[in-house]
Design a protein around this motif. Sequence first.
Motif, PDB file in Angstrom:
ATOM      1  N   UNK A  19      -3.912   9.759   1.785  1.00  9.56           N
ATOM      2  CA  UNK A  19      -5.041  10.605   1.384  1.00  9.56           C
ATOM      3  C   UNK A  19      -4.816  11.116  -0.046  1.00  9.56           C
ATOM      4  N   UNK A  20      -5.920  11.437  -0.708  1.00  7.85           N
ATOM      5  CA  UNK A  20      -5.851  12.005  -2.048  1.00  7.85           C
ATOM      6  C   UNK A  20      -6.537  13.355  -2.065  1.00  7.85           C
ATOM      7  N   UNK A  21      -5.859  14.337  -2.629  1.00  8.40           N
ATOM      8  CA  UNK A  21      -6.400  15.703  -2.690  1.00  8.40           C
ATOM      9  C   UNK A  21      -7.426  15.789  -3.816  1.00  8.40           C
ATOM     10  N   UNK A  22      -8.647  16.199  -3.455  1.00  8.67           N
ATOM     11  CA  UNK A  22      -9.724  16.218  -4.422  1.00  8.67           C
ATOM     12  C   UNK A  22     -10.088  17.616  -4.898  1.00  8.67           C
ATOM     13  N   UNK A  23      -9.582  18.633  -4.228  1.00  5.58           N
ATOM     14  CA  UNK A  23      -9.890  20.022  -4.675  1.00  5.58           C
ATOM     15  C   UNK A  23      -8.738  20.955  -4.336  1.00  5.58           C
ATOM     16  N   UNK A  59      -3.385  14.631  -6.252  1.00 11.99           N
ATOM     17  CA  UNK A  59      -2.131  14.119  -5.712  1.00 11.99           C
ATOM     18  C   UNK A  59      -2.357  13.379  -4.397  1.00 11.99           C
ATOM     19  N   UNK A  60      -1.339  12.639  -3.949  1.00 15.46           N
ATOM     20  CA  UNK A  60      -1.446  11.791  -2.763  1.00 15.46           C
ATOM     21  C   UNK A  60      -0.580  12.318  -1.618  1.00 15.46           C
ATOM     22  N   UNK A  61      -1.098  12.182  -0.398  1.00 15.59           N
ATOM     23  CA  UNK A  61      -0.366  12.545   0.812  1.00 15.59           C
ATOM     24  C   UNK A  61      -0.299  11.322   1.719  1.00 15.59           C
ATOM     25  N   UNK A  62       0.910  10.986   2.171  1.00 21.06           N
ATOM     26  CA  UNK A  62       1.121   9.826   3.038  1.00 21.06           C
ATOM     27  C   UNK A  62       1.678  10.297   4.383  1.00 21.06           C
ATOM     28  N   UNK A  88      -9.627   9.706   2.128  1.00 25.47           N
ATOM     29  CA  UNK A  88      -8.671   8.692   2.538  1.00 25.47           C
ATOM     30  C   UNK A  88      -8.688   7.516   1.571  1.00 25.47           C
ATOM     31  N   UNK A  89      -7.515   6.982   1.275  1.00 22.61           N
ATOM     32  CA  UNK A  89      -7.362   5.835   0.389  1.00 22.61           C
ATOM     33  C   UNK A  89      -7.307   4.575   1.237  1.00 22.61           C
ATOM     34  N   UNK A  90      -8.325   3.753   1.137  1.00 23.15           N
ATOM     35  CA  UNK A  90      -8.432   2.526   1.924  1.00 23.15           C
ATOM     36  C   UNK A  90      -8.215   2.836   3.406  1.00 23.15           C
ATOM     37  N   UNK A  91      -7.568   1.921   4.164  1.00 26.48           N
ATOM     38  CA  UNK A  91      -7.431   2.108   5.603  1.00 26.48           C
ATOM     39  C   UNK A  91      -6.061   2.623   6.003  1.00 26.48           C
ATOM     40  N   UNK A  92      -5.173   2.724   5.062  1.00 27.99           N
ATOM     41  CA  UNK A  92      -3.837   3.211   5.382  1.00 27.99           C
ATOM     42  C   UNK A  92      -3.835   4.737   5.474  1.00 27.99           C
ATOM     43  N   UNK A  93      -2.738   5.268   5.982  1.00 32.25           N
ATOM     44  CA  UNK A  93      -2.629   6.711   6.169  1.00 32.25           C
ATOM     45  C   UNK A  93      -2.248   7.399   4.858  1.00 32.25           C
ATOM     46  N   UNK A 134       3.759  18.769  -6.395  1.00 31.79           N
ATOM     47  CA  UNK A 134       4.064  17.345  -6.395  1.00 31.79           C
ATOM     48  C   UNK A 134       2.817  16.500  -6.642  1.00 31.79           C
ATOM     49  N   UNK A 135       3.061  15.279  -7.138  1.00 29.74           N
ATOM     50  CA  UNK A 135       1.984  14.300  -7.252  1.00 29.74           C
ATOM     51  C   UNK A 135       1.888  13.412  -6.007  1.00 29.74           C
TER      52      UNK A 135
END
Length: 233
Positions: free
Chosen positions: A229-233, A201-204, A222-227, A169-170
């Motif tokens: 996250x973005x997978x980098x590896x 991809x992003x995880x919320x 982490x993307x900004x202050x919200x919950x 998934x993205x």
Amino acid sequence: MLTIDRIPSFAELLYRVKNDGDYLTHIVEELTVNVTEMFRDPLMFKIIREKVLPVLATHPFIRIWHAGCASGEEVYSMAIMLEEANLLRKSLIYATDINPSVIENIKRGIFSLNRMQQYSENYILSGGKKDFSSFYTAQYGWAKFNQKLKQKMIAATHNLVSDRSFNEFQLILCRNVLIYFDKILQDKVLNLFSDSLEKLGFLVLGSKENLRFSSVAKKFVQVEKEKIWRKME
């Protein structure tokens, strides 16, 4: 369950769970938390709308997983945002929960009409610009959401603890589910999500959930202050 079903002892309860599949389903339906709302935490949805969807738009096909989606209000929230961004046509939303009864409700797309005013307010706070009532038809105290939204959803039962990854998934959303798990189970589920996300991809997660101290934390930023996250590896 001993009190609700008037079972005289724990031993008898355990026997019924092991030997009666229908009763096991009944327990799952009684114990799982199925309360949610559309565009819950509007700021989080606004960030998805402004920061995440433009990234997803660059993909030829978008796969999104709502894990532990309860009765499906957030699944329909996502479908509405995708439609507004002209992305629903190339998206597929997987909605899963351990409770089979709520999965059937997602397929129907029918929710109580008396909650639509609150949902409309959440929608506007999330950045929505349309008349929220344009997404559903009101009938006899119920709101039936447009068929177009449902056509891009696949709803199925899935156990986050015991079942494996079933796609790449993205974007994965699992909000306010992990708070009911202990640390070991949380880590197992977060590894499942990491395995199910493609790179970048992003995880919320929910407002009280975190992956900071999990075994997969080093793979995400982490993307900004919200919950989010973005997978980098």
